[in-house]
Design a protein around this motif. Structure first.
Motif, PDB file in Angstrom:
ATOM      1  N   ILE A  27      -5.991   4.057  -0.884  1.00 20.52           N
ATOM      2  CA  ILE A  27      -5.111   4.516  -2.126  1.00 20.52           C
ATOM      3  C   ILE A  27      -5.806   5.855  -2.758  1.00 20.52           C
ATOM      4  O   ILE A  27      -5.299   6.983  -2.475  1.00 20.52           O
ATOM      5  CB  ILE A  27      -4.877   3.531  -2.993  1.00 20.52           C
ATOM      6  N   GLU A  28      -6.940   5.899  -3.122  1.00 22.19           N
ATOM      7  CA  GLU A  28      -7.602   6.977  -3.930  1.00 22.19           C
ATOM      8  C   GLU A  28      -8.008   8.158  -3.043  1.00 22.19           C
ATOM      9  O   GLU A  28      -7.628   9.228  -3.342  1.00 22.19           O
ATOM     10  CB  GLU A  28      -8.884   6.583  -4.838  1.00 22.19           C
ATOM     11  N   PRO A  29      -8.539   7.847  -1.924  1.00 24.53           N
ATOM     12  CA  PRO A  29      -8.883   9.024  -0.964  1.00 24.53           C
ATOM     13  C   PRO A  29      -7.544   9.497  -0.472  1.00 24.53           C
ATOM     14  O   PRO A  29      -7.519  10.698  -0.106  1.00 24.53           O
ATOM     15  CB  PRO A  29      -9.776   8.520  -0.090  1.00 24.53           C
ATOM     16  N   GLU A  85      -7.888   0.011   0.046  1.00 25.13           N
ATOM     17  CA  GLU A  85      -8.694   0.788  -0.451  1.00 25.13           C
ATOM     18  C   GLU A  85      -8.501   2.371  -0.203  1.00 25.13           C
ATOM     19  O   GLU A  85      -9.207   3.098  -0.756  1.00 25.13           O
ATOM     20  CB  GLU A  85     -10.070   0.191   0.480  1.00 25.13           C
ATOM     21  N   ASN A 113       0.974  -1.176   0.152  1.00 26.49           N
ATOM     22  CA  ASN A 113       0.009   0.090   0.035  1.00 26.49           C
ATOM     23  C   ASN A 113       0.835   0.963   0.110  1.00 26.49           C
ATOM     24  O   ASN A 113       0.781   2.012   0.982  1.00 26.49           O
ATOM     25  CB  ASN A 113      -1.060  -0.017   1.053  1.00 26.49           C
ATOM     26  N   LEU A 160       2.592   4.894  -1.538  1.00 24.14           N
ATOM     27  CA  LEU A 160       2.624   5.826  -2.492  1.00 24.14           C
ATOM     28  C   LEU A 160       3.837   6.638  -2.356  1.00 24.14           C
ATOM     29  O   LEU A 160       4.501   6.686  -1.266  1.00 24.14           O
ATOM     30  CB  LEU A 160       1.638   6.866  -1.993  1.00 24.14           C
ATOM     31  N   SER A 194       1.620   5.384  -7.353  1.00 27.13           N
ATOM     32  CA  SER A 194       1.189   4.391  -6.693  1.00 27.13           C
ATOM     33  C   SER A 194       1.693   2.992  -7.112  1.00 27.13           C
ATOM     34  O   SER A 194       1.770   2.557  -8.282  1.00 27.13           O
ATOM     35  CB  SER A 194      -0.444   3.969  -6.674  1.00 27.13           C
ATOM     36  N   ASN A 211      -2.962  15.351  -2.501  1.00 27.61           N
ATOM     37  CA  ASN A 211      -2.807  16.384  -3.508  1.00 27.61           C
ATOM     38  C   ASN A 211      -3.221  17.775  -2.961  1.00 27.61           C
ATOM     39  O   ASN A 211      -2.704  18.745  -3.221  1.00 27.61           O
ATOM     40  CB  ASN A 211      -3.458  15.898  -4.753  1.00 27.61           C
ATOM     41  N   ASN A 240       0.561   0.003  -6.827  1.00 27.22           N
ATOM     42  CA  ASN A 240      -0.541  -0.736  -7.243  1.00 27.22           C
ATOM     43  C   ASN A 240      -0.727  -0.412  -8.790  1.00 27.22           C
ATOM     44  O   ASN A 240      -1.012  -1.079  -9.603  1.00 27.22           O
ATOM     45  CB  ASN A 240      -1.863  -0.591  -6.672  1.00 27.22           C
ATOM     46  N   GLU A 241      -0.530   1.002  -9.145  1.00 21.98           N
ATOM     47  CA  GLU A 241      -0.616   1.247 -10.630  1.00 21.98           C
ATOM     48  C   GLU A 241       0.546   0.547 -11.503  1.00 21.98           C
ATOM     49  O   GLU A 241       0.417   0.158 -12.625  1.00 21.98           O
ATOM     50  CB  GLU A 241      -0.335   2.826 -10.615  1.00 21.98           C
ATOM     51  N   GLN A 258      -4.643   9.871  -2.047  1.00 23.12           N
ATOM     52  CA  GLN A 258      -3.980  10.590  -2.921  1.00 23.12           C
ATOM     53  C   GLN A 258      -4.694  12.029  -3.158  1.00 23.12           C
ATOM     54  O   GLN A 258      -4.165  13.171  -3.432  1.00 23.12           O
ATOM     55  CB  GLN A 258      -4.158   9.821  -4.461  1.00 23.12           C
ATOM     56  N   ASP A 259      -6.151  11.942  -3.163  1.00 23.83           N
ATOM     57  CA  ASP A 259      -6.746  13.436  -3.010  1.00 23.83           C
ATOM     58  C   ASP A 259      -6.376  14.215  -2.054  1.00 23.83           C
ATOM     59  O   ASP A 259      -6.116  15.388  -2.099  1.00 23.83           O
ATOM     60  CB  ASP A 259      -8.437  12.793  -3.096  1.00 23.83           C
TER      61      ASP A 259
END
Length: 484
Positions: free
Chosen positions: A238-240, A236, A59, A61, A267, A246, A269-270, A242-243
């Motif tokens: 990762i996306e929040p 789960e 997990n 970043l 990420s 940012n 995962n990407e 990142q926001d």
């Protein structure tokens, strides 16, 4: 026609064409087996890539410094400016609820020295949370502390590859190594991680406090870092996360709404997803290629049988031509030997006074043709052989005397300056030098430092060359003897 009749006709056709039936069955078997093997290889590669990427951290970043651009001005890619600081990472750790821990990263490359051994490796400047972020552990010794980070202490932890190259079987814990001529005390050794899927040896590294790398090795007073690694609480998040990261970084860097980010968030995962997609595409391509191979295996044996006779005839013609060429080559070799004997005879007739300057002039031209510079040419006196003496001090005349040589030997010490590959070409050219020379010794010293080392360094060369000089009149004496 019923089923039994169809079966009889088919078996009869197979019996009439045994070879064709065998080749068809072989092509089908090879094709199916290859498809199964390729699919298995693709799935295995995907699992291996996911496992190796996860070894870099779960997990995870990675926040990279961004690019710079300006209207009508210069442009740079990601990482071209240092826009991240350790304070950015601490703010992310405090304010983003999905972040478990983080570490800044400062990289430096250097030659590491321990006693008479040295090794070029990467030094990674991090904080004490690095092991948790990377899912790594200490195998021997201990990790440095937060106090070491605050004080920029010269301590470090070694990867297994560095331990092997510098210490061998010796225990490195407590030893002192030198990085850029700065002493660093070894506190511990990391567990072995192995090679990553993209070929990087993860154990070929040294971990030190990031403040030490920035202030001591980079000699910088700035607090900027190369990147920030963040470990999240779950996949789960990762996306929040990142926001939120940012938003925090844009606010801290005071970016207007119409301005682009001066950082980027990557990420793991990407990366895994991208590599997996590439693996799937490669598996599909290999499967198509395998089908084509199976089809070719049906046609290839038949076509090869048709071509065998033609190729046999061609080989016979080639054999005859090779025999003719071998005969011509033997004639050329005989002529070359005759020419060499004539050349040696002519050289024996050249006076010593003219031979040496001519030889040195030709040697100088050869050196310049190879882009080398002659620094000095010095003749050397030949070694003196003393007569053997008896215990009573008299000369031992019973020793066999060495027969006189028809030539003189002269040693020359030659100093050159030039590139490595030019020196190699010079030595190759001396094999066909028109005068009889022998290279007795060659010493070369590189002028390029380790940081500037290339595959074609500047060299200082010192070589000792022996020249064979036939005495005057030998050619006439031999001629007279032959005539008598």
């Amino acid at each position: 026609m019923n089923l039994s009749a169809t079966a009889r006709v088919s078996l009869r056709a197979l019996a009439r064409n045994k070879v064709r039936s065998l080749l068809t069955a072989l092509g089908v078997i090879v094709g199916i087996a290859a498809v199964i093997a390729m699919v298995g290889v693709g799935k295995g590669a995907t699992v291996m890539i996911q496992k190796e990427v996860s070894s870099m951290g779960d997990n995870l970043l990675i926040i990279m410094p961004g690019s710079f651009s300006g209207p009508g001005g210069p442009h740079g890619g990601a990482g071209s400016i240092k826009t991240l600081t350790n304070e950015d990472g601490e703010a992310i750790l405090r304010e983003v609820r999905f972040v478990r821990t983080m570490t800044p990263m400062v990289r430096a490359g250097s030659q590491v020295i321990y006693r008479e051994k040295n090794w070029a490796t990467q030094i990674q400047g991090v904080n004490t949370s690095y092991l948790e972020v990377r899912n790594w552990a200490i195998d021997e010794g201990e990790m440095f502390t937060d106090a070491d980070v605050r004080a920029a202490t010269r301590v470090c932890v070694l990867g297994r590859t560095v331990v092997k190259e510098l210490f061998g079987d010796e225990d490195p814990v407590g030893r002192v190594i030198r990085i850029k001529n700065m002493p660093f005390r070894v506190l511990g050794v990391l567990t072995k991680k192995g090679t990553a899927s993209f070929g990087q040896d993860q154990d070929d590294t040294i971990v030190a406090p990031w403040t030490t790398v920035r202030a001591v090795l980079d000699k910088s007073t700035f607090r900027n870092v190369d990147n920030i690694m963040v470990n999240l609480t779950s996949l789960e998040a990762i996306e929040p996360a990142q926001d939120e990261i940012n938003s925090i970084l844009r606010q801290r860097h005071r970016l207007r709404e119409d301005e682009d980010d001066d950082f980027s968030i990557l990420s793991m995962n990407e990366i895994t997803k991208t590599i997996t997609q590439v693996s799937v595409v490669m598996t599909a391509l290999l499967t198509v290629a395998t089908f084509a191979l199976g089809a070719a295996s049906l046609y290839l044996p038949w076509s090869m049988a048709q071509e065998n006779q033609t190729r046999l005839h061609e080989k016979q013609q080639e054999l005859q031509e090779a025999q003719q060429a071998a005969s011509q080559l033997q004639q050329v070799q005989n002529e070359l030997q005759t020419t060499q004997r004539d050349l040696q005879f002519l050289e024996r007739g050249v006076s010593r006074a003219a031979y040496v300057p001519t030889m040195l002039k030709q040697f100088e031209q050869t050196v310049r043709q190879q882009n080398l510079q002659i620094v000095a040419i010095r003749p050397q006196a030949p070694p003196v052989r003393l007569p053997t003496t008896n215990p009573d001090g008299s000369t031992d005349s019973s020793q066999p005397q060495e027969p006189p040589k028809p030539y003189d030997e002269q040693l020359f010490e030659i100093q050159l300056r030039g590139k490595f590959w030019d020196t190699v070409r010079l030595l190759k050219t001396l094999e066909t030098f028109p005068k009889i020379l022998a290279v007795q010794s060659l010493n070369a010293q590189a002028k390029t430092t380790a940081e500037e080392s290339t595959d074609n360094p500047d060299l200082e060369i010192k070589m000792v060359v022996k020249a064979f000089i036939f005495r005057e009149g030998r050619g006439q004496t031999n001629t007279a003897s032959s005539g008598g």
